[in-house]
Design a protein around this motif. Structure first.
Motif, short mmCIF file in Angstrom:
data_model
loop_
_atom_site.label_atom_id
_atom_site.label_comp_id
_atom_site.label_asym_id
_atom_site.label_seq_id
_atom_site.Cartn_x
_atom_site.Cartn_y
_atom_site.Cartn_z
N LEU A 219 5.42 -1.72 6.78
CA LEU A 219 4.25 -0.84 5.85
C LEU A 219 4.11 0.46 6.26
CD1 LEU A 219 1.45 -3.90 6.50
CD2 LEU A 219 3.17 -3.63 4.37
N SER A 220 5.02 1.18 7.11
CA SER A 220 4.61 2.39 7.51
C SER A 220 4.71 3.44 6.40
CB SER A 220 5.53 2.75 8.83
OG SER A 220 6.67 2.80 8.31
N ASP A 221 5.54 3.12 5.47
CA ASP A 221 5.67 4.08 4.19
C ASP A 221 4.47 4.09 3.26
OD1 ASP A 221 8.07 4.96 5.28
OD2 ASP A 221 9.39 3.62 3.95
N LEU A 222 3.74 3.07 3.54
CA LEU A 222 2.65 3.25 2.52
C LEU A 222 1.37 4.09 2.92
CD1 LEU A 222 1.84 -0.94 2.18
CD2 LEU A 222 3.15 0.78 0.74
N GLU A 223 0.95 4.86 1.84
CA GLU A 223 -0.19 5.78 2.23
C GLU A 223 -1.54 4.82 2.33
OE1 GLU A 223 -2.51 9.45 0.34
OE2 GLU A 223 -0.83 8.64 -0.61
N ILE A 224 -1.94 4.62 3.40
CA ILE A 224 -2.97 3.51 3.57
C ILE A 224 -4.27 4.49 3.91
CG2 ILE A 224 -4.01 1.73 4.84
CD1 ILE A 224 -1.01 0.99 5.64
N LYS A 225 -5.49 4.33 3.02
CA LYS A 225 -6.46 4.98 3.13
C LYS A 225 -7.70 4.08 3.75
CE LYS A 225 -5.49 8.38 -0.31
NZ LYS A 225 -5.74 8.48 -1.76
N THR A 226 -7.70 2.70 3.41
CA THR A 226 -8.60 1.70 3.90
C THR A 226 -7.81 0.56 3.93
OG1 THR A 226 -10.20 2.59 1.98
CG2 THR A 226 -10.63 0.62 2.68
N ILE A 227 -8.32 -0.07 5.08
CA ILE A 227 -7.58 -1.36 5.80
C ILE A 227 -8.72 -2.59 5.51
CG2 ILE A 227 -6.81 -2.78 7.64
CD1 ILE A 227 -5.11 -0.60 8.29
N CYS A 228 -8.62 -3.36 4.74
CA CYS A 228 -9.39 -4.51 4.63
C CYS A 228 -8.82 -5.97 4.90
CB CYS A 228 -9.56 -4.74 2.96
SG CYS A 228 -10.28 -3.24 2.26
N PRO A 229 -9.27 -6.06 6.26
CA PRO A 229 -8.52 -7.53 6.97
C PRO A 229 -9.55 -8.50 6.51
CG PRO A 229 -9.89 -6.19 8.54
CD PRO A 229 -10.15 -5.53 7.24
N SER A 230 -9.03 -9.80 6.97
CA SER A 230 -9.80 -11.00 6.51
C SER A 230 -10.83 -11.50 7.53
CB SER A 230 -8.90 -12.30 6.06
OG SER A 230 -8.00 -12.48 7.50
N HIS A 231 -10.88 -11.05 8.67
CA HIS A 231 -11.84 -10.98 9.61
C HIS A 231 -12.40 -9.74 10.36
CE1 HIS A 231 -10.78 -15.38 9.63
NE2 HIS A 231 -9.56 -14.90 9.91
N GLY A 232 -13.65 -9.48 10.20
CA GLY A 232 -14.25 -8.32 10.90
C GLY A 232 -14.18 -6.85 9.93
#
Ligand SMILES: Cc1cc2nc3c(=O)[nH]c(=O)nc-3n(C[C@H](O)[C@H](O)[C@H](O)COP(=O)(O)O)c2cc1C
Ligand SMILES: [Fe+2]
Ligand SMILES: [Fe+2]
Length: 409
Positions: A219-232
């Protein structure tokens, strides 16, 4: 919690499960846990991840959908990143309320939808690189991340906003308050979720650490601005922090680990307890970070969390019926199952006549291929003499040196 907008067209929904439950029917959750779902709204609407019928989780989700003015039948896609029932248990009843919904999941996910919920129709199978255009500038892209946590797992990425819906990856225990984004938390609250993420990782994800490393790389090539996990909590401010944290946790699988020691001990008649006082004194004097647990009084979930990051383990156990004190055998068995491997180990304990703890320790290490390096031991008959105590203290001093030298710098 109320439904919360993360960016235009993207909302966070969460059902909080109380502390009176066990996660996976096994792990204590003294601070609860959240089951997170997300809405992505373009011209079409997608719901990402569902909840289990657990306490009133479906009702909590339904209330939040209502807050957004969303009728069930307006949701076109249900994205199932992962089929574990904490995210799907409500599926059959949810589908009855919205029979036309299209379920989107991987091929293995589709098999599980059929096998767990007897649902055959309106399932769209996706693989890495597949996309769904929701219209109005919103797209969902899918990436398979097998074994983070089950074989069918995928993550979903929305490129316009740079949002990654990562399911179990980057999650933690701990239920949510209205302050559910990293940007809203105080340092103390961050510390709370940090330990809850370590405990969650050690309990749920640890065995799959090589797959976590693979997924982070993929996933390192994705430009990630927000991470939405399923817990927490959701990471809008510093998503790289939780990725780096998970990469660090995954690295403990091969080691080296942190320059810390987890001391685990048990005792029937206080002889091993008496020796433990000496062990603790040396640890305190040395200034090394250590975590102490007595078994069976303290729970395995917390023990695993600290053992997962510690380069050194000290085990204090008397002999019991020609074996080790049974609660310690349980702890070591669980460490085997959760791959707490390659640690430095020192052990001590009392026996009455023949001993036997050591034999079982060696056989558990062998059975679980733990690769533990036992750098020292100090067992003694009955009550430890002054000489025994001196030997234990010297053993622990030497052990601390070994741990410091071999740990992560
Ligand atoms: C139920 C029970 C079983 C035991 N089995 C053994 C044994 O198989 N071999 C042995 O050497 N000592 C055995 N012992 C003796 C203990 O190892 C000894 O009393 C030791 O000092 C207990 O340590 P603690 O005070 O830390 O519990 C047993 C003691 C108990 C109570
Ligand atoms: Fe899971
Ligand atoms: Fe989960």
């Amino acid at each position: 919690m109320n439904a919360k907008q993360l960016s235009p067209g993207i909302w966070h929904l969460a059902a909080n499960i109380s502390k009176d439950n066990l996660f996976e029917g096994l792990w204590p959750i003294p601070h609860g846990v959240s089951l997170n779902s997300y809405i992505v709204e373009g011209a079409d609407i997608a719901l990402i991840d569902l909840v289990r019928e657990w306490e009133d989780a479906p009702k909590q989700l339904e209330t939040q959908l209502k807050e957004l003015g969303l009728e069930f039948n307006r949701i076109k896609y249900l994205i199932l990143n992962h089929l574990e029932p904490d995210h799907t248990g409500w599926l059959a009843n949810f589908k009855k309320r919205n029979p036309h919904i299209e379920i989107v999941t991987t091929k293995k996910g589709a098999d599980l939808v059929r096998e767990f919920y007897f649902i055959e129709d309106n399932i769209r199978v996706v693989k890495t690189g597949d996309k769904i255009d929701l219209g109005d500038g919103k797209t969902l892209e899918f990436y398979e991340v097998p074994n983070v946590h089950w074989p069918e797992t995928m993550v979903t990425y929305e490129p316009a906003s740079g949002t990654l819906f990562s399911c179990d990856a980057f999650g933690s225990y701990g239920s949510l308050t209205e302050k559910s984004c990293d940007c809203e938390l105080s340092e103390k609250e961050h510390e709370f979720y940090e330990f809850e993420s370590l405990r969650y990782y050690a309990n749920i994800v640890a065995s799959f650490s090589t797959f976590v490393e693979r997924a982070i790389k993929a996933l390192s090539d994705l430009e990630i601005k927000t991470i939405c996990p399923s817990h927490g909590i959701v990471w809008t401010d510093r998503p790289q922090d939780i990725v780096e944290r998970y990469a660090r946790y995954a690295s403990y699988y091969k080691g080296p680990c942190e320059p810390e020691i987890t001391l685990i001990w048990g005792s029937m008649y206080d002889n091993t307890a008496y020796a433990t006082d000496a062990v603790r004194d040396v640890l305190l004097e040395s200034g090394i970070t250590f975590h102490e647990y007595r078994v069976p009084e303290q729970d395995i979930s917390h023990i695993l969390a600290h053992a997962w990051k510690s380069q050194g383990l000290i085990l204090g156990m008397p002999t019991y019926e020609y074996h080790m004190f049974p609660p310690m055998a349980h702890v070591i068995d669980m460490m085997g199952r959760k791959h707490v491997k390659g640690r430095k180990v020192f052990w001590y304990g009392s026996f009455g006549w023949s001993g036997g703890a050591e034999k079982e320790l060696n056989s558990l290490i062998e059975q679980h291929k733990l690769g533990w390096d036992i750098t020292g031991k100090a067992d003694f008959r009955g009550r430890p003499t002054e000489e025994d105590i001196e030997k234990i203290k010297q053993g622990v001093r030497d052990f601390i040196k070994t741990v410091m030298e071999s740990a992560k710098k």
